[in-house]
Scaffold this motif. Structure first.
Motif, short mmCIF file in Angstrom:
data_model
loop_
_atom_site.label_atom_id
_atom_site.label_comp_id
_atom_site.label_asym_id
_atom_site.label_seq_id
_atom_site.Cartn_x
_atom_site.Cartn_y
_atom_site.Cartn_z
N PRO A 178 15.17 -71.82 -45.94
CA PRO A 178 14.03 -72.59 -45.40
C PRO A 178 14.26 -74.09 -45.33
O PRO A 178 13.88 -74.73 -44.35
N GLU A 179 14.90 -74.64 -46.34
CA GLU A 179 15.08 -76.10 -46.37
C GLU A 179 16.06 -76.60 -45.31
O GLU A 179 16.11 -77.81 -45.03
N GLU A 180 16.82 -75.70 -44.68
CA GLU A 180 17.77 -76.11 -43.66
C GLU A 180 17.30 -75.78 -42.24
O GLU A 180 18.01 -76.05 -41.27
N VAL A 181 16.10 -75.22 -42.12
CA VAL A 181 15.56 -74.92 -40.78
C VAL A 181 15.12 -76.22 -40.14
O VAL A 181 14.34 -76.99 -40.71
N ARG A 182 15.60 -76.48 -38.92
CA ARG A 182 15.40 -77.79 -38.30
C ARG A 182 14.01 -77.95 -37.69
O ARG A 182 13.33 -78.95 -37.89
N GLU A 183 13.57 -76.97 -36.90
CA GLU A 183 12.28 -77.09 -36.22
C GLU A 183 11.95 -75.77 -35.54
O GLU A 183 12.74 -74.82 -35.57
N VAL A 184 10.78 -75.73 -34.91
CA VAL A 184 10.38 -74.60 -34.08
C VAL A 184 10.61 -74.99 -32.63
O VAL A 184 10.25 -76.10 -32.21
N GLU A 185 11.23 -74.08 -31.86
CA GLU A 185 11.45 -74.34 -30.44
C GLU A 185 10.87 -73.20 -29.61
O GLU A 185 11.15 -72.03 -29.87
N VAL A 186 10.06 -73.53 -28.63
CA VAL A 186 9.56 -72.54 -27.68
C VAL A 186 10.66 -72.35 -26.64
O VAL A 186 11.08 -73.31 -25.98
N THR A 187 11.13 -71.13 -26.50
CA THR A 187 12.34 -70.86 -25.72
C THR A 187 12.10 -69.84 -24.62
O THR A 187 11.06 -69.19 -24.56
N ARG A 188 13.10 -69.71 -23.76
CA ARG A 188 13.14 -68.62 -22.79
C ARG A 188 14.15 -67.58 -23.28
O ARG A 188 15.00 -67.89 -24.12
N GLN A 189 14.05 -66.36 -22.77
CA GLN A 189 15.01 -65.33 -23.12
C GLN A 189 16.39 -65.70 -22.60
O GLN A 189 16.55 -66.05 -21.42
N GLY A 190 17.38 -65.67 -23.48
CA GLY A 190 18.72 -66.06 -23.08
C GLY A 190 19.55 -64.89 -22.57
O GLY A 190 19.06 -63.77 -22.41
N ARG A 191 20.82 -65.20 -22.35
CA ARG A 191 21.75 -64.18 -21.89
C ARG A 191 23.12 -64.49 -22.47
O ARG A 191 23.62 -65.60 -22.34
N ARG A 192 23.71 -63.50 -23.11
CA ARG A 192 25.03 -63.70 -23.68
C ARG A 192 26.08 -63.76 -22.57
O ARG A 192 25.96 -63.09 -21.55
N ASN A 193 27.13 -64.53 -22.82
CA ASN A 193 28.18 -64.65 -21.83
C ASN A 193 29.18 -63.50 -21.91
O ASN A 193 30.06 -63.38 -21.08
N GLN A 194 29.05 -62.64 -22.92
CA GLN A 194 29.90 -61.47 -23.02
C GLN A 194 29.07 -60.32 -23.57
O GLN A 194 28.09 -60.51 -24.28
N ASP A 195 29.48 -59.11 -23.22
CA ASP A 195 28.80 -57.92 -23.71
C ASP A 195 29.30 -57.61 -25.12
O ASP A 195 30.44 -57.17 -25.29
N ILE A 196 28.47 -57.82 -26.13
CA ILE A 196 28.94 -57.64 -27.50
C ILE A 196 28.78 -56.20 -27.98
O ILE A 196 29.35 -55.83 -29.00
N VAL A 197 28.00 -55.38 -27.27
CA VAL A 197 27.83 -53.98 -27.67
C VAL A 197 28.98 -53.16 -27.09
O VAL A 197 29.33 -53.29 -25.92
N HIS A 198 29.59 -52.32 -27.92
CA HIS A 198 30.70 -51.51 -27.43
C HIS A 198 30.72 -50.17 -28.16
O HIS A 198 30.15 -50.01 -29.25
N ALA A 199 31.37 -49.19 -27.54
CA ALA A 199 31.54 -47.87 -28.13
C ALA A 199 32.96 -47.76 -28.66
O ALA A 199 33.93 -47.79 -27.89
N GLU A 200 33.09 -47.66 -29.97
CA GLU A 200 34.41 -47.58 -30.60
C GLU A 200 34.82 -46.12 -30.76
O GLU A 200 34.10 -45.32 -31.37
N LYS A 201 35.98 -45.78 -30.23
CA LYS A 201 36.47 -44.41 -30.31
C LYS A 201 37.17 -44.18 -31.64
O LYS A 201 38.01 -44.98 -32.06
N ARG A 202 36.79 -43.09 -32.32
CA ARG A 202 37.39 -42.74 -33.60
C ARG A 202 37.74 -41.25 -33.59
O ARG A 202 37.37 -40.52 -32.67
N THR A 203 38.41 -40.81 -34.63
CA THR A 203 38.78 -39.40 -34.75
C THR A 203 38.37 -38.90 -36.12
O THR A 203 38.66 -39.55 -37.14
N ASP A 204 37.68 -37.75 -36.15
CA ASP A 204 37.23 -37.22 -37.43
C ASP A 204 38.36 -36.46 -38.13
O ASP A 204 39.44 -36.27 -37.55
N PRO A 205 38.17 -36.02 -39.40
CA PRO A 205 39.25 -35.34 -40.14
C PRO A 205 39.75 -34.06 -39.48
O PRO A 205 40.84 -33.58 -39.81
N ARG A 206 38.99 -33.50 -38.55
CA ARG A 206 39.43 -32.29 -37.86
C ARG A 206 40.15 -32.60 -36.55
O ARG A 206 40.47 -31.70 -35.78
N GLY A 207 40.36 -33.88 -36.30
CA GLY A 207 41.09 -34.27 -35.10
C GLY A 207 40.24 -34.34 -33.84
O GLY A 207 40.77 -34.41 -32.73
#
Length: 265
Positions: A178-207
């Protein structure tokens, strides 16, 4: 829009009945009213968005004097809380959260926290979503005290000012004490410059291959004035959101091209 001195408040979330953020939300609500009700998913529903449970029965477990857990999504919980579980008058306000992690930029389209507030708005009740940002790095701690310190004062100011019936308010607290919070800003919805959500492929113990949806901690360069930029800079972001996704500029262009009788070959 006006609120009584002791408003009836409905609390919900998408992190489930055992979520630490629910305790923070209850503390925020207790500073605003003593007529507080809770109706949340029985289990975590992060990423559920506005989904409804249409093909399975919903069951309700009462977990306290004014507290209920629903075997469904945040949308289900708000719908059932308002229409059936809370006796007497409808809530004056819906608060959804406090989410474990920020709900900014594209997050709002699949956020169950925002969806809970959106369902309250759709049913004619002023609604606010609250989320606490935190680092995804191992060993990072969530600074719930930041949401708890500033949540009630901000909500109280919003209630005094009011906002349109077709708008919900999305509040995100930065990953700072709390002591490091600068202020309240009324904002618009932003947009990330890269897609951070991804599907990581893994393999279970049965292959056998399977996939796990995760998030990449990629660097971002948001624009000043948007929610992502505000939270990264240590400010509390307050964003008014609404459901209408129509892009009016394209709408007008397409009316000139496609309006009237359907084209034929």
């Amino acid at each position: 829009m006006s609120f009584p001195d002791n408003p009836r408040i409905l609390l919900t979330n998408d992190d489930g009945v055992r979520a630490r953020g629910l305790k923070s939300l209850q503390r925020i609500a207790a500073a605003l009213s003593d007529d507080v009700w809770t109706c949340v998913p029985a289990e975590e529903q992060s990423g559920a968005g506005r989904s409804l449970t249409l093909h399975d029965p919903l069951r309700v477990r009462q977990t306290g004097e004014r507290e209920f857990a629903v075997t469904g999504t945040p949308t289900d919980a708000v719908l059932m809380g308002i229409q059936d579980l809370i006796p007497g008058k409808k809530p004056d306000l819906v608060l959804s959260g406090v989410n474990r992690g920020a709900n900014i930029a594209e997050d709002v389209t699949f956020s169950g926290t925002v969806a809970g507030a959106m369902q309250g708005m759709q049913l004619g009740i002023p609604s606010i979503a609250l989320s606490q940002a935190y680092s995804w790095q191992a060993g990072a701690t969530l600074k719930w005290e930041t949401a708890e310190t500033f949540g009630a004062p901000i909500v109280r100011k919003l209630m005094k000012a009011g906002w349109p019936e077709d708008v919900l308010i999305n509040i995100n607290f930065p990953d700072r004490p709390p002591e490091e919070v600068r202020e309240v800003e009324v904002t618009r919805q932003g947009r990330r410059n890269q897609d951070i959500v991804h599907a990581e492929k893994r393999t279970d113990p049965r292959g056998v291959d399977y996939y796990w949806i995760g998030f990449r901690g990629l660097p971002q360069s948001p624009e000043a004035g948007d929610d992502l930029h505000a939270v990264m800079e240590g400010r509390i972001s307050v964003t008014p959101l609404h459901v209408d996704l129509t892009h009016m500029e394209t709408h007008h262009e397409l009316r000139g091209l496609l309006g009237g009788a359907p084209p034929r070959e």
